[in-house]
Design a protein around this motif. Sequence first.
Motif, short mmCIF file in Angstrom:
data_model
loop_
_atom_site.label_atom_id
_atom_site.label_comp_id
_atom_site.label_asym_id
_atom_site.label_seq_id
_atom_site.Cartn_x
_atom_site.Cartn_y
_atom_site.Cartn_z
N PRO A 88 0.84 -1.21 0.00
CA PRO A 88 0.00 0.00 0.00
C PRO A 88 0.87 1.25 0.00
CG PRO A 88 0.31 -0.85 2.22
CD PRO A 88 1.15 -1.67 1.31
N GLY A 89 0.50 2.46 0.18
CA GLY A 89 -0.66 3.19 0.67
C GLY A 89 -1.91 2.39 0.88
N TYR A 90 -2.84 2.67 0.08
CA TYR A 90 -4.10 2.00 0.19
C TYR A 90 -4.37 1.40 -1.18
CZ TYR A 90 -9.01 1.19 1.17
OH TYR A 90 -10.22 0.62 1.36
N GLY A 91 -4.41 0.05 -1.23
CA GLY A 91 -4.70 -0.60 -2.48
C GLY A 91 -3.47 -1.19 -3.13
N GLU A 92 -3.66 -1.62 -4.36
CA GLU A 92 -2.55 -2.22 -5.09
C GLU A 92 -2.59 -1.78 -6.54
OE1 GLU A 92 -3.64 -6.36 -4.53
OE2 GLU A 92 -4.27 -6.50 -6.62
N GLY A 109 -5.23 0.42 -9.26
CA GLY A 109 -4.57 1.63 -8.77
C GLY A 109 -4.51 1.63 -7.26
N CYS A 110 -3.57 2.41 -6.76
CA CYS A 110 -3.52 2.63 -5.32
C CYS A 110 -3.02 4.05 -5.10
CB CYS A 110 -2.59 1.62 -4.63
SG CYS A 110 -0.86 1.77 -5.06
N ARG A 111 -3.19 4.50 -3.90
CA ARG A 111 -2.70 5.84 -3.55
C ARG A 111 -1.93 5.76 -2.25
NH1 ARG A 111 -3.88 10.34 -6.20
NH2 ARG A 111 -5.65 10.35 -7.62
N HIS A 149 -8.56 -1.03 -5.20
CA HIS A 149 -8.05 -1.35 -6.53
C HIS A 149 -8.24 -0.17 -7.51
CE1 HIS A 149 -7.29 -5.76 -6.06
NE2 HIS A 149 -7.97 -5.48 -4.96
N ALA A 150 -9.12 0.75 -7.13
CA ALA A 150 -9.47 1.82 -8.07
C ALA A 150 -8.67 3.09 -7.84
CB ALA A 150 -10.96 2.13 -7.95
#
Lengths: 683, 348
Positions: B17-21, B37-39, B69-70
């Motif tokens: 992460p951040g958050y997601g992949e 996507g991740c941020r 994921h978005a």
Amino acid sequence: MTAPRLPRVDDTLRALAPEIGRTPPGESALWQVSGPATAGKSALLSALRETLSGRGLCPVLLRPPLASFDSASAVLADLAGGLHAHGLVNGQIARWQEPAPFAEKLRTALGWLEDTADRVVLLIDEPGRWPSRSPEDDRFSAHAREVARALTGRVRCRRVVAGPPSEADLSPVRVIHLQRASEPGPWLCDRATWGPLADAAEELWCRAGDRLAPLSPLDLRLLVAITFVSSVETALQALGDPAGRRAFARELARRLDADAHFRPATKTWARLALLRRPFDEALLAVLGATGLSADVQAIVRACLLYEEEGKLVLHETLRLDAREHGWLGGAEERDTHSTIAHHYADAFQARGSLADELEAFFHATRAADARLLAELRPLLSDQLDAMGRELSRVNRDYTGAVRVFERSLEWDPENDYAHHYLAFNLDVQGTEPARVEEHYQRAIALAPENTWWRSRWVSYLVTRGRTAMARQAWDDALDALALPDPDASPEIYENLHLWVARLLIHRGQLDFADHVLRGIPSEIKHRHPGLRSLARLLSRLIEARAARAVFPLSVEVARWWDGPHLAARRDREGRALARWLPGRIDAIDEGVVSLLVAEPPGSGGASPRYGHIDISRAEFDRASRDERSEDLSAGRFVELAFYGDAEEPVIRVHRPGPFRDEDLPPLFPDPARYLRTAGWVGA
Amino acid sequence: MIDRLREDLLYLVVFGPGYGESILVRPPGGSWLVVDGCRAQGAAPAAQLLRATARHWSCVVLTHPHLDHAAGLDEVLDCSGAGPVGCADPRVMEPEHWTRSPDAEEWLARGAVEHVLAAIHDRWMRQPEHRWLLRRGDVREVAGMRLRVLHPDEASIPFRDPNRMAAALLVEWENVRLLLGSDVVAVDWEAIAREASDLARHAALKVPHHGSRGAVHDVYAGPAEGAQERVWIVTPYNRGRRLPSFGNDEGLAWLLEREERVQLTGLPVPFERQASYPRTTTLAELQAGRVADSGWSILPAQPADPGCYVAVGFDRDGRLVDERRGPGSVAVHRAVEETGAGATEGGP
């Protein structure tokens, strides 16, 4: 009832009519009549029309509804109708009514005046008040100003202008000042004039006497009505109010409203206030006045209305007062507009008057009566534009509005307003994005400095997820509008920045939203509740992005560290609160509860210290005074309170209530509209 | 940020992460395929990599519209690029359901998903030739690579759980096979296996669903004939119910029974608590030094900016030639003796 003509009006008329007749036409043949409201300026113009007709001239009275979106259309209708009545434009009117841009229609009308300048005298009533004051009517107001400027300043025929001569820079031949003055005694004591109100009128005169002399006929009518409805003492008390006429009207409205017998007069007053032109008895009946009891009807006829050239008139100031009282609900108002529209449509069928058709169009527009509107011809595309606006705003008939704006563009392909709102009404429906883009961009090309055109275009791009393009469009907008400018009108920021920022915040585009809000002068931002609310929400989301969201949105930022918000100052054993931490549940799994927490800032401006606490679910459950960990999920907010020298805290859990901020600007149009149209929005 | 990538290799880069992949694949001389996507603290690492390498994207895929994921994929779409834009289950939550939430993080996450879906819808409307509704059996040639959709199929459509609709992809270039498992769960891998064989033969695997026990399956993790070293990469899930779990019955242990090393792009803890250097460790060490249970003392957030990525480069025969690991990443070995270190190692 016929109002007594003010003495100064008669005197002025006797001197002015021959002077006009003697003066040769030319751009400088301009007279200006000035004076306070109710001094008789409009009455003088009406009297001149009658007198000049008898002297072989062709007076044309231009008295459109004031401050309306269709004022320009109404002036041109008055002009064409007036010239036609004198037989000066025979055969040309029908062609002139065909679709054409505003500029072309105005040019044709000015051409008629040029051809007939030797005989025509324009009597122009209050041209400075023709443009609408609503910022939403900018386009229509510009047309009203242009017509006023052209007719007062650029034509050769003789003109008499009541009120300031708009923005024309010509010097009048003479400025005539009218003062308020009346001789109320004989009029108030004429029992035939007042009917059932005769005793009240006479009593008012007996008790007030010369104190009534400076008053206008409208003032006197209002005081008679107050005397009749209440008492002469009430009227005398109102007479002492320095607010004058406004105080009389307010007092009468209050007295009528308070008495069940007289209350029907207020509804009638409100319905009559929707009319914009002098009207006949038939319309009075249609609006229900003739069904009132005799004394209530007398108040309406003798005090609210007066007669001019055989027609009934509700004074402009009473029209505006009625609006303020809000006696009609929205649906009732639309129904009344519809009734009036059909009356005028019938009158137009019978007489063929342009003014009747224009009124029918106006009231059908206000009623958003698409069926009737389809049968009527507009004079200018302004009327179509306003009609499209009402269909969209009142009826939410976006498809109907699109059709109207398409029709408007057939009249004038360079009409930025129609281009923009054609796009907007498609956009609201989340349909035909290619057309939406084409027309939004065309509107901007035609009027690059219109803040709404810019605002909606940027918002559209954000809605479509095209952030980079939206940023470019935003920069273009700032360049075109020369922003930031500390002297720019606050409306620019409300129309442009507010809506773009609102959508960006919804979509989590925080840096862009921050950039937009930073472009607003802080004074404006602090004064506007919606902008303040946006700034608050943005700061909360930025905190959340930085993993610092330890309070639910329902706790105001200013109160964040003024805690604890849930925990008591002392625990059950009476130990004092030693320390408290706000927190958010970051994660819960089989064994562990993970909390994001903050150590509140100490005194001296220190910053809060953020970190994490991972504890077993058993520990959490032992400490919680509210829900147990099995009933909680990530995203819930807690408060940890440490008492005395205890190592384990008490945990309180914020209830999961919805967040509400009444000042937060609404999301309109629906930001998910294109996704909804595509069937992508689920539960 | 990852730089100086070799031009002769195919690279697989996994952020999170951040958050997601977020997963990126670039063949030699080609442009990027971006999957999900991740941020991290507002930045989208995939978009940063595109800009840093001055390369275009040639295909963008959102495997399913889950928040992890978005996020940030809109920024990728805004980067220079053209090509298919794929999505398996285009769906967002009714905005009215979340715009009253008292949780600012939910606003951020839901708004971001809506924005990404809006960007995809916009692309599909404006460039219908690039519209790609991902369904099993679809194949596209992108930048010299062959992309094959393994999941979902039409039968998956009734599922309301987005994970059941998530798109698994097989990327092939020369002799390199990359299996990108998204969040596809075990029951669906059985269905996939009926259509696609030999999934265990791959150079790299983005392990499905953050290595959860319910997503691991021998269809792709079983032994492969003549296999070279397989690189298995797990992205952690650091919200709600954290993944991967480190227990002996959990997915990570299951994976380590089949492959001696599993790469984690980070630990399942908040971004701010990731290490500022790449680490190598064992499952036992992870179990012993669990991040959980700090008592009531506060674990301070790290000011450093962990990268949380794993980047691997393969030659045309599928041999691992280059490996980069960002700060925060963790290489987990089956046992102590196989790390050669004897304990958790690493450091700035």
